[in-house]
Scaffold this motif. Sequence first.
Motif, PDB file in Angstrom:
ATOM      1  N   ILE A  59       0.827  -1.201   0.000  1.00  0.00           N
ATOM      2  CA  ILE A  59       0.000   0.000   0.000  1.00  0.00           C
ATOM      3  C   ILE A  59       0.864   1.254   0.000  1.00  0.00           C
ATOM      4  CG2 ILE A  59      -1.747   1.328   1.254  1.00  0.00           C
ATOM      5  CD1 ILE A  59      -2.751  -1.278   2.432  1.00  0.00           C
ATOM      6  N   CYS A  94      -3.213   6.319   0.047  1.00  0.00           N
ATOM      7  CA  CYS A  94      -4.303   5.616   0.730  1.00  0.00           C
ATOM      8  C   CYS A  94      -5.060   6.555   1.663  1.00  0.00           C
ATOM      9  CB  CYS A  94      -3.721   4.451   1.521  1.00  0.00           C
ATOM     10  SG  CYS A  94      -4.929   3.601   2.545  1.00  0.00           S
ATOM     11  N   THR A  95      -6.388   6.466   1.621  1.00  0.00           N
ATOM     12  CA  THR A  95      -7.222   7.294   2.494  1.00  0.00           C
ATOM     13  C   THR A  95      -7.879   6.455   3.582  1.00  0.00           C
ATOM     14  OG1 THR A  95      -9.094   6.945   1.020  1.00  0.00           O
ATOM     15  CG2 THR A  95      -7.760   8.920   0.645  1.00  0.00           C
ATOM     16  N   ASN A  96      -7.486   5.209   3.672  1.00  0.00           N
ATOM     17  CA  ASN A  96      -8.036   4.304   4.677  1.00  0.00           C
ATOM     18  C   ASN A  96      -9.543   4.092   4.491  1.00  0.00           C
ATOM     19  OD1 ASN A  96      -7.182   2.631   6.724  1.00  0.00           O
ATOM     20  ND2 ASN A  96      -7.864   4.018   8.352  1.00  0.00           N
ATOM     21  N   GLU A 109     -12.067  -0.059   1.224  1.00  0.00           N
ATOM     22  CA  GLU A 109     -12.601  -0.796   0.073  1.00  0.00           C
ATOM     23  C   GLU A 109     -11.865  -2.125  -0.111  1.00  0.00           C
ATOM     24  OE1 GLU A 109     -14.844  -0.283  -2.467  1.00  0.00           O
ATOM     25  OE2 GLU A 109     -15.649   1.668  -1.857  1.00  0.00           O
ATOM     26  N   CYS A 110     -10.576  -2.071   0.047  1.00  0.00           N
ATOM     27  CA  CYS A 110      -9.780  -3.269  -0.248  1.00  0.00           C
ATOM     28  C   CYS A 110     -10.049  -4.383   0.748  1.00  0.00           C
ATOM     29  CB  CYS A 110      -8.292  -2.934  -0.315  1.00  0.00           C
ATOM     30  SG  CYS A 110      -7.691  -2.084   1.149  1.00  0.00           S
ATOM     31  N   CYS A 119      -9.312  -0.148  -5.567  1.00  0.00           N
ATOM     32  CA  CYS A 119      -8.875   0.979  -4.739  1.00  0.00           C
ATOM     33  C   CYS A 119      -9.134   2.306  -5.456  1.00  0.00           C
ATOM     34  CB  CYS A 119      -7.388   0.855  -4.426  1.00  0.00           C
ATOM     35  SG  CYS A 119      -6.727   2.321  -3.626  1.00  0.00           S
ATOM     36  N   GLU A 144      -8.051   5.175  -4.864  1.00  0.00           N
ATOM     37  CA  GLU A 144      -6.897   6.075  -4.893  1.00  0.00           C
ATOM     38  C   GLU A 144      -5.727   5.501  -5.673  1.00  0.00           C
ATOM     39  OE1 GLU A 144      -7.330   8.983  -3.717  1.00  0.00           O
ATOM     40  OE2 GLU A 144      -9.211   8.574  -2.668  1.00  0.00           O
ATOM     41  N   ALA A 154      -3.902   3.198  -4.782  1.00  0.00           N
ATOM     42  CA  ALA A 154      -2.838   3.127  -3.774  1.00  0.00           C
ATOM     43  C   ALA A 154      -2.243   1.733  -3.658  1.00  0.00           C
ATOM     44  CB  ALA A 154      -3.383   3.571  -2.419  1.00  0.00           C
ATOM     45  N   ILE A 155      -2.843   0.750  -4.315  1.00  0.00           N
ATOM     46  CA  ILE A 155      -2.371  -0.624  -4.137  1.00  0.00           C
ATOM     47  C   ILE A 155      -1.423  -1.004  -5.262  1.00  0.00           C
ATOM     48  CG2 ILE A 155      -3.063  -3.031  -3.905  1.00  0.00           C
ATOM     49  CD1 ILE A 155      -5.699  -2.062  -2.745  1.00  0.00           C
TER      50      ILE A 155
HETATM   51  S1  SF4 Z   1      -8.890   0.731  -1.047  1.00  0.00           S
HETATM   52 FE1  SF4 Z   1      -7.039   1.912  -1.376  1.00  0.00          FE
HETATM   53  S2  SF4 Z   1      -7.408   3.857  -0.328  1.00  0.00           S
HETATM   54 FE2  SF4 Z   1      -8.926   2.411   0.410  1.00  0.00          FE
HETATM   55  S3  SF4 Z   1      -7.994   1.557   2.262  1.00  0.00           S
HETATM   56 FE3  SF4 Z   1      -7.470   0.165   0.590  1.00  0.00          FE
HETATM   57  S4  SF4 Z   1      -5.498   0.920  -0.115  1.00  0.00           S
HETATM   58 FE4  SF4 Z   1      -6.343   2.523   1.121  1.00  0.00          FE
END
Ligand code: SF4
Lengths: 159, 334
Positions: B188, B193-195, B198-199, B235, B237, B239-240
């Motif tokens: 990540i 990542c906005t926490n 979703e993932c 994700c 964002e 971010a993954i």
């Molecule tokens: S889906 Fe992406 S933005 Fe959301 S918690 Fe997981 S890594 Fe972070």
Amino acid sequence: MSDSLVFMMGQFEATFPTDRQYARNHMWARQQDPAYRFGFSAYAVRLLQDVYFLDWIVDPGTPLQPRQEIGSIESKKAEASLYAPIAGRLSAFNPELLDDPSAINVDTYGIGWLFEIQSPIPDLPEGDAMSGLMSAQQYIAYLDEVWVATQRTIKGQLA
Amino acid sequence: MKPEITVVVAQGPSHDPTKRTREQEIADRLSGRGDWEVLVVPHLNDLRPDAASLAALRQRTGHLIVFSWLYPRAAHWILDRHRISGQRGTTRLQLDTDGKPSDEMPSDPQQEPVERVIDIRTVPTRAIYCIDLRACTSADAVLQEVERILTETGKSASRSSVAASEGNGSRPWRSITDDTQRRWYPVIDFARCTNCMECIDFCLFGVYGLDESDTILVEQPDNCRKGCPACSRVCPENAIIFPQHKSPAIAGASSSIDGLKVDLSQLFGKPEPDQHAKQIAQQERDQQLAASANQSSSSSSTVPPSQDAPRRDTSDDTSDDLDKLINALDQFDL
Ligand code: SF4
Ligand code: SF4
């Protein structure tokens, strides 16, 4: 190796022994009871050139769907995922290639074999596109069809 | 003051002789300079948490300059996951030719109203510069860049001490080996990542978890289904990162730069992309689930990824012969 047919890739003569069959994803197939042994055709090897790395993501014993992703390859010129040429059960990977995949370039129709699949349905009806295997003759006719598109694919990625 | 800088050269996983040569060249060239030490370690992606290389890196609390065959974002967040954290340094050695670092984390918080995980986390002030070895085409440029970074971090030894130590090979590079096997897992990017969770909701294999402060983390990386990069599409964002994925966007490339090698996956049977990302992702995940339920076998994957946009087709002249075509690849080759 008895006879072989030739397909011209530009100046390059790609040869295809007639003692075996070919899959649409450019692998040869040879029946070694009870499994089919597969390897890259000269067409695939010519496009890949020197193979540096081979990685399988399924274990021996895994049942395969046609076109299921089974691994990946890195060569001097290309990277690609690899897919099952036919349905069946994967019975073995060529252990020699794992440390050193160069046999693919040295002897693609022999010691450079890739894996073996035990197929429940060796002779599928024609028209079952990915699952059917072709004769060398049919494969060359198929290469005639796809050669232009293949060149375009490569160029498209270079542009 | 003694400069505390460690240069890390992480080897690639493959047998590519050109890669091995480049790693050697760079390690040799940077060795014996006195201002920094040089460590050669295995492929970062494949290191396990208890690897000796990681233990050694954790002891280095000064600035790090890390060369690897990974996109800088991927390398940075792999290290971060192993508790080797720092501020992301921006290198001039980039794959992008436009020279502008397009994968920077959002620099202006005014323009980024969303809170990122990185904003609520304390990160050590030391800098970590991750440099893609694919961008290191000349050992001279690499040396120059390391010297530039030395100056930038304000820990620069005087030129004279650099010169003084030159050529005497006083500090050859050190190599740390670990038994590595190929690994496949998500990483990540906490600068993105906005926490949002979703993932963790999406993945059915228990790969994601939460830390004590309810922040998302990759808890069981080895549960991840190899070949299924499904959650990276989910994700919001982006971010993954799957460091070992063939598609540059998923492997942590900044923008949509193309890979340097031709992707021949379609030749070997990759299905045509004809679905939307989320559908594909769900399908991938569900088939992974079915596969894991149906078999005891541990590391199987069922479905080919089909994330790529349709191939651009820019050619109108198909009469060129293959040699010309393949030779054209050389300029993109390493
Ligand atoms: S889906 Fe992406 S933005 Fe959301 S918690 Fe997981 S890594 Fe972070
Ligand atoms: S790729 Fe699939 S298995 Fe791996 S973390 Fe994402 S959803 Fe889970």
